[in-house]
Design an enzyme around this catalytic site. Sequence first.
Site, PDB file in Angstrom:
ATOM      1  N   SER A 123       1.259  -0.962  -0.118  1.00 28.55           N
ATOM      2  CA  SER A 123      -0.254  -0.477  -0.148  1.00 28.55           C
ATOM      3  C   SER A 123       0.352   1.306   0.199  1.00 28.55           C
ATOM      4  O   SER A 123       2.165   1.264   0.762  1.00 28.55           O
ATOM      5  CB  SER A 123      -1.378   0.039   1.432  1.00 28.55           C
ATOM      6  OG  SER A 123      -1.480   1.162   1.797  1.00 28.55           O
ATOM      7  N   TYR A 148      -2.245  -1.172  11.232  1.00 28.78           N
ATOM      8  CA  TYR A 148      -2.232  -1.528   9.831  1.00 28.78           C
ATOM      9  C   TYR A 148      -1.485  -1.290   8.998  1.00 28.78           C
ATOM     10  O   TYR A 148      -0.732  -2.033   8.074  1.00 28.78           O
ATOM     11  CB  TYR A 148      -3.635  -1.002   9.255  1.00 28.78           C
ATOM     12  CG  TYR A 148      -3.779  -1.491   7.969  1.00 28.78           C
ATOM     13  CD1 TYR A 148      -4.112  -2.366   7.649  1.00 28.78           C
ATOM     14  CD2 TYR A 148      -3.651  -0.517   6.750  1.00 28.78           C
ATOM     15  CE1 TYR A 148      -4.257  -2.743   5.351  1.00 28.78           C
ATOM     16  CE2 TYR A 148      -3.794  -0.329   5.425  1.00 28.78           C
ATOM     17  CZ  TYR A 148      -3.488  -1.816   4.715  1.00 28.78           C
ATOM     18  OH  TYR A 148      -3.961  -2.206   3.621  1.00 28.78           O
ATOM     19  N   LYS A 152       1.987  -3.606   6.947  1.00 24.94           N
ATOM     20  CA  LYS A 152       2.300  -3.346   5.592  1.00 24.94           C
ATOM     21  C   LYS A 152       3.705  -3.349   5.632  1.00 24.94           C
ATOM     22  O   LYS A 152       4.662  -4.412   4.325  1.00 24.94           O
ATOM     23  CB  LYS A 152       1.572  -2.649   5.125  1.00 24.94           C
ATOM     24  CG  LYS A 152       0.270  -3.053   4.250  1.00 24.94           C
ATOM     25  CD  LYS A 152      -0.189  -3.748   3.282  1.00 24.94           C
ATOM     26  CE  LYS A 152      -1.577  -4.063   3.662  1.00 24.94           C
ATOM     27  NZ  LYS A 152      -1.940  -5.651   2.763  1.00 24.94           N
TER      28      LYS A 152
HETATM   29  P1  NAD Z   1     -11.001  -6.867   1.411  1.00 21.70           P
HETATM   30  O1  NAD Z   1     -11.252  -6.719   2.770  1.00 21.70           O
HETATM   31  O2  NAD Z   1     -12.071  -6.836   0.742  1.00 21.70           O
HETATM   32  O3  NAD Z   1     -10.393  -8.097   1.158  1.00 21.70           O
HETATM   33  C1  NAD Z   1      -9.935  -9.164   2.215  1.00 21.70           C
HETATM   34  C2  NAD Z   1     -10.441 -10.482   1.896  1.00 21.70           C
HETATM   35  O4  NAD Z   1      -9.567 -11.241   3.094  1.00 21.70           O
HETATM   36  C3  NAD Z   1     -11.640 -10.874   2.252  1.00 21.70           C
HETATM   37  O5  NAD Z   1     -12.193 -11.510   1.272  1.00 21.70           O
HETATM   38  C4  NAD Z   1     -11.019 -11.492   3.865  1.00 21.70           C
HETATM   39  O6  NAD Z   1     -12.248 -12.032   3.968  1.00 21.70           O
HETATM   40  C5  NAD Z   1      -9.856 -12.243   3.903  1.00 21.70           C
HETATM   41  N1  NAD Z   1      -9.076 -12.812   4.453  1.00 21.70           N
HETATM   42  C6  NAD Z   1      -8.969 -11.542   5.747  1.00 21.70           C
HETATM   43  N2  NAD Z   1      -7.728 -11.906   7.238  1.00 21.70           N
HETATM   44  C7  NAD Z   1      -7.763 -13.369   6.382  1.00 21.70           C
HETATM   45  C8  NAD Z   1      -7.096 -14.614   6.270  1.00 21.70           C
HETATM   46  N3  NAD Z   1      -6.380 -14.194   7.543  1.00 21.70           N
HETATM   47  N4  NAD Z   1      -7.364 -15.441   5.823  1.00 21.70           N
HETATM   48  C9  NAD Z   1      -7.947 -15.232   4.670  1.00 21.70           C
HETATM   49  N5  NAD Z   1      -8.688 -14.873   4.696  1.00 21.70           N
HETATM   50  C10 NAD Z   1      -8.644 -13.658   5.165  1.00 21.70           C
HETATM   51  O7  NAD Z   1     -10.045  -6.000   1.197  1.00 21.70           O
HETATM   52  P2  NAD Z   1      -9.185  -5.513   0.004  1.00 21.70           P
HETATM   53  O8  NAD Z   1      -9.492  -3.670  -0.301  1.00 21.70           O
HETATM   54  O9  NAD Z   1      -9.554  -6.561  -1.408  1.00 21.70           O
HETATM   55  O10 NAD Z   1      -7.669  -5.531  -0.111  1.00 21.70           O
HETATM   56  C11 NAD Z   1      -7.143  -6.583  -0.946  1.00 21.70           C
HETATM   57  C12 NAD Z   1      -5.549  -5.980  -0.215  1.00 21.70           C
HETATM   58  O11 NAD Z   1      -4.962  -5.336  -0.412  1.00 21.70           O
HETATM   59  C13 NAD Z   1      -5.461  -6.238   1.893  1.00 21.70           C
HETATM   60  O12 NAD Z   1      -3.523  -6.858   2.069  1.00 21.70           O
HETATM   61  C14 NAD Z   1      -5.207  -4.845   1.644  1.00 21.70           C
HETATM   62  O13 NAD Z   1      -4.476  -5.190   2.576  1.00 21.70           O
HETATM   63  C15 NAD Z   1      -4.194  -4.520   0.809  1.00 21.70           C
HETATM   64  N6  NAD Z   1      -4.703  -2.674   0.622  1.00 21.70           N
HETATM   65  C16 NAD Z   1      -6.039  -2.882  -0.050  1.00 21.70           C
HETATM   66  C17 NAD Z   1      -6.101  -1.065  -0.558  1.00 21.70           C
HETATM   67  C18 NAD Z   1      -7.226  -0.842   0.084  1.00 21.70           C
HETATM   68  O14 NAD Z   1      -8.220   0.882  -0.308  1.00 21.70           O
HETATM   69  N7  NAD Z   1      -8.645  -1.532  -0.532  1.00 21.70           N
HETATM   70  C19 NAD Z   1      -5.262   0.114  -0.460  1.00 21.70           C
HETATM   71  C20 NAD Z   1      -3.915  -0.912  -0.520  1.00 21.70           C
HETATM   72  C21 NAD Z   1      -3.738  -1.948  -0.388  1.00 21.70           C
END
Ligand code: NAD
Length: 332
Positions: A123, A148, A152
Amino acid sequence: MRVLITGGAGFIGSHTVVSLIGSGHEPVIVDNLSNARESVVGRIAEITGVRPEFHRLDVRDSEGLRRVLDAGFDACMHFAALKSVGESTEEPLRYYDNNVSGTVSLLEALATSGVRFLVFSSSATVYGEPTTLPVTEDMPTGSAANPYGWTKIMMEQVLRDLQLADPTWNVALLRYFNPVGAHHTGLIGEDPQGVPSNLMPYIARVAAGLLPHLSVFGGDYPTPDGTGVRDYVHVMDVAEGHVAALDTLAGRRGVHVYNLGTGRGHTVLEVVKAYEETTGRPVPYEIVGRRPGDVAASWANVDKAAEELSWRASRDLAAMCADSWRWQTTAR
Ligand code: NAD
Ligand code: UDP
């Protein structure tokens, strides 16, 4: 390639699964459904005509992972994480356990199974308050405003250390800026539980009349209109960035870092205006105090991804708003 997708039922993971299937890859989803619904798998099948294999499994369950991995994989994309900044300040141990311990557990299982190609969801938060803009990949990281963000930074470090110890690893750190929007069919999108904390899902609910108004956090930043500037990037562009990384970096050992953004910043008020114009719905707002931990402005230099991955975001803010709105108004 056959690719293990942790967190593949979530927002960015599900769109990436759609892109991977469209590019002829074979994604297999592992998700504990802590922030997603299993019905997403059926929606992916509706969009692509292919129902991806799905395992309800926690990445901290090493034994379960090994059983899934026994079938043989070429790569892993690791999306699974908890991602709420506010929640992470209230429950830091849950965040460190799920995100950092979960990543360690996954890496052990991958190593045992001989999979050493990992694409990791990082991120822009790892840059902290940018000292110069746009942000380039070689800018220092190391300080975050909340647990959080620290998870990362720590996970990036874990991956770098692992690759140093065993140079056969091939790791891509994809640093997303602000992924928004949804698949153009309106069948999959971002589904936050309760009141959204991110800007575009919040605006979508205000436009739908489900929330009375948007609170704009800060009107006195040193930006064109005083509100925060971010690099909003369409989630399908982010998804395609993953496919580009997979296709381009296969067989290239090392740690490869790329920003995934558009290279353009928009203020909060510009996003509000674009949403109103695209949807024809009013988005009333009120300017309130700054949100603790927010940076004034952040947008990406995206030249490295363009040069090395031949990837560039192609969808504009109007498309992001239109697709967000279609998803908001589609029955779940
Ligand atoms: P999201 O919450 O929609 O997706 C994450 C998924 O991981 C969910 O479906 C959740 O059920 C699953 N999950 C969480 N912990 C778990 C575990 N221990 N075992 C198995 N499954 C698990 O989030 P997203 O927005 O799709 O983000 C995906 C990734 O991208 C994350 O790592 C997040 O930190 C990163 N990210 C997101 C953003 C954003 O703005 N959405 C920005 C930068 C980075
Ligand atoms: N923001 C806002 N009101 C909200 C949510 C967000 O004004 O209800 C602002 C926030 O201060 C930042 C931008 O919108 O300037 C993007 O915030 P978001 O939480 O979506 O992403 P972040 O960049 O913090 O990860």
